[in-house]
Design an enzyme around this catalytic site. Structure first.
Site, PDB file in Angstrom:
ATOM      1  N   SER A   1     -10.612  -1.952  -7.805  1.00  0.00           N
ATOM      2  CA  SER A   1     -11.994  -2.219  -7.245  1.00  0.00           C
ATOM      3  C   SER A   1     -13.168  -1.893  -7.872  1.00  0.00           C
ATOM      4  O   SER A   1     -13.372  -0.922  -8.554  1.00  0.00           O
ATOM      5  CB  SER A   1     -11.956  -1.468  -5.559  1.00  0.00           C
ATOM      6  OG  SER A   1     -10.645  -2.085  -5.216  1.00  0.00           O
TER       7      SER A   1
HETATM    8  N1  SAH Z   1      -7.820   0.061  -4.462  1.00  0.00           N
HETATM    9  C1  SAH Z   1      -7.140  -0.473  -5.753  1.00  0.00           C
HETATM   10  C2  SAH Z   1      -7.375  -2.190  -5.658  1.00  0.00           C
HETATM   11  C3  SAH Z   1      -6.028  -2.813  -6.087  1.00  0.00           C
HETATM   12  S1  SAH Z   1      -6.245  -4.362  -5.799  1.00  0.00           S
HETATM   13  C4  SAH Z   1      -7.662  -0.059  -7.003  1.00  0.00           C
HETATM   14  O1  SAH Z   1      -8.953   0.398  -6.834  1.00  0.00           O
HETATM   15  O2  SAH Z   1      -7.173  -0.174  -7.987  1.00  0.00           O
HETATM   16  C5  SAH Z   1      -4.969  -4.517  -4.346  1.00  0.00           C
HETATM   17  C6  SAH Z   1      -3.577  -4.172  -4.319  1.00  0.00           C
HETATM   18  O3  SAH Z   1      -3.194  -4.253  -3.100  1.00  0.00           O
HETATM   19  C7  SAH Z   1      -3.027  -4.507  -5.600  1.00  0.00           C
HETATM   20  O4  SAH Z   1      -2.340  -3.590  -6.302  1.00  0.00           O
HETATM   21  C8  SAH Z   1      -1.742  -5.464  -4.883  1.00  0.00           C
HETATM   22  O5  SAH Z   1      -0.446  -5.399  -5.519  1.00  0.00           O
HETATM   23  C9  SAH Z   1      -1.655  -4.671  -3.619  1.00  0.00           C
HETATM   24  N2  SAH Z   1      -1.159  -5.283  -2.413  1.00  0.00           N
HETATM   25  C10 SAH Z   1      -1.230  -6.601  -2.154  1.00  0.00           C
HETATM   26  N3  SAH Z   1      -0.625  -7.042  -1.024  1.00  0.00           N
HETATM   27  C11 SAH Z   1       0.114  -5.777  -0.618  1.00  0.00           C
HETATM   28  C12 SAH Z   1       0.851  -5.409   0.628  1.00  0.00           C
HETATM   29  N4  SAH Z   1       1.487  -6.389   1.412  1.00  0.00           N
HETATM   30  N5  SAH Z   1       1.397  -4.072   0.566  1.00  0.00           N
HETATM   31  C13 SAH Z   1       1.029  -3.033  -0.380  1.00  0.00           C
HETATM   32  N6  SAH Z   1       0.098  -3.627  -1.454  1.00  0.00           N
HETATM   33  C14 SAH Z   1      -0.298  -4.603  -1.565  1.00  0.00           C
END
Ligand code: SAH
Length: 223
Positions: free
Chosen positions: A73
């Site tokens: 993010s």
């Molecule tokens: N806060 C993280 C954002 C990652 S992007 C950072 O700063 O790195 C969002 C993440 O949500 C991804 O890794 C994706 O795999 C995860 N995601 C998507 N759907 C999901 C679900 N149903 N359960 C758990 N994680 C999920």
């Protein structure tokens, strides 16, 4: 103190303290007011949460690829969501859905007592676990699962933060929100997502739209 840390945590050149200070100044100008949160962002080595080839861009205010078609993010979004989640209070238990790189997890772990984080992609979860160990975060609990169902046996939570976007708020997450608790969640498809602040009050659920945002979709199942 700072000089006793290994070089990769401290950073050099484009990952140095001076570069981090610039990011924090920028976030302050964009309206982030919590000095505690800005301090935590300032001292957290974001370059360790992305591939080495992109490390020189770690302190730009951008989201960046982290593999598996996912992104870390944008620092402003992390700051804004954290500020809205905490609202000046020290929360005890926080649930995060979408661990990704673990960067948002790292910020939260320094501001609340316990973080429970759920990620559906096993490879990302293991990488995040290793990075969080490197930076010494000890109050984080990890689960490889579909976050749509939350983490019922660890709830209720004082705060829930979702960093991927569903089309509607999963009922399980509302059920696991303590009375007085706050849920931050981007809802909607594509470029029509709104960041919602949901409060569970004695009188029931209250909901407020904070701003337009762009997150990867919240998917189902695990991989
Ligand atoms: N806060 C993280 C954002 C990652 S992007 C950072 O700063 O790195 C969002 C993440 O949500 C991804 O890794 C994706 O795999 C995860 N995601 C998507 N759907 C999901 C679900 N149903 N359960 C758990 N994680 C999920």
């Amino acid at each position: 103190m700072e000089n006793n840390k290994p070089q990769d945590i401290r950073g050099v050149g484009m990952t140095s303290q001076r570069t981090r200070n610039r990011l924090v100044q920028r976030l302050r100008k964009q309206g982030i007011e919590s000095e505690i949160i800005l301090d935590v962002i300032n001292s957290t080595p974001r370059h360790l949460f992305i591939d080495e080839a992109l490390a020189h861009r770690a302190y730009e205010d951008n989201s960046l690829p982290i593999g598996f078609n996912q992104t870390i993010s944008q620092p402003f979004v992390v700051a804004r969501m954290t500020e809205s989640l905490l609202a000046g209070a020290k929360l005890d238990r926080v649930l995060e859905i979408g661990t990704g790189s673990g960067y948002q997890t790292a910020i939260l772990s320094q501001l609340v007592s316990k973080v429970y984080t759920v990620e559906r992609i096993g490879g990302l979860l293991e990488k995040a676990r290793a990075t969080l160990r490197t930076i010494g975060a000890r109050n984080v609990h990890f689960k490889h699962d579909d976050g749509n169902i939350g983490w019922a046996d660890k709830g209720p939570f004082d705060g829930i933060i979702v960093t991927a976007s569903p089309s509607h708020i999963p009922q399980e997450l509302l059920d696991q929100l303590a009375v007085g608790g706050r849920l931050l969640i981007p809802v909607g498809a594509g470029n029509k997502q709104k960041l919602l602040l949901v409060k569970n009050t004695e009188a029931g659920i209250e909901q407020e739209v904070l701003e337009n945002v762009t997150f990867v979709p919240l998917l189902s199942g695990k991989s």
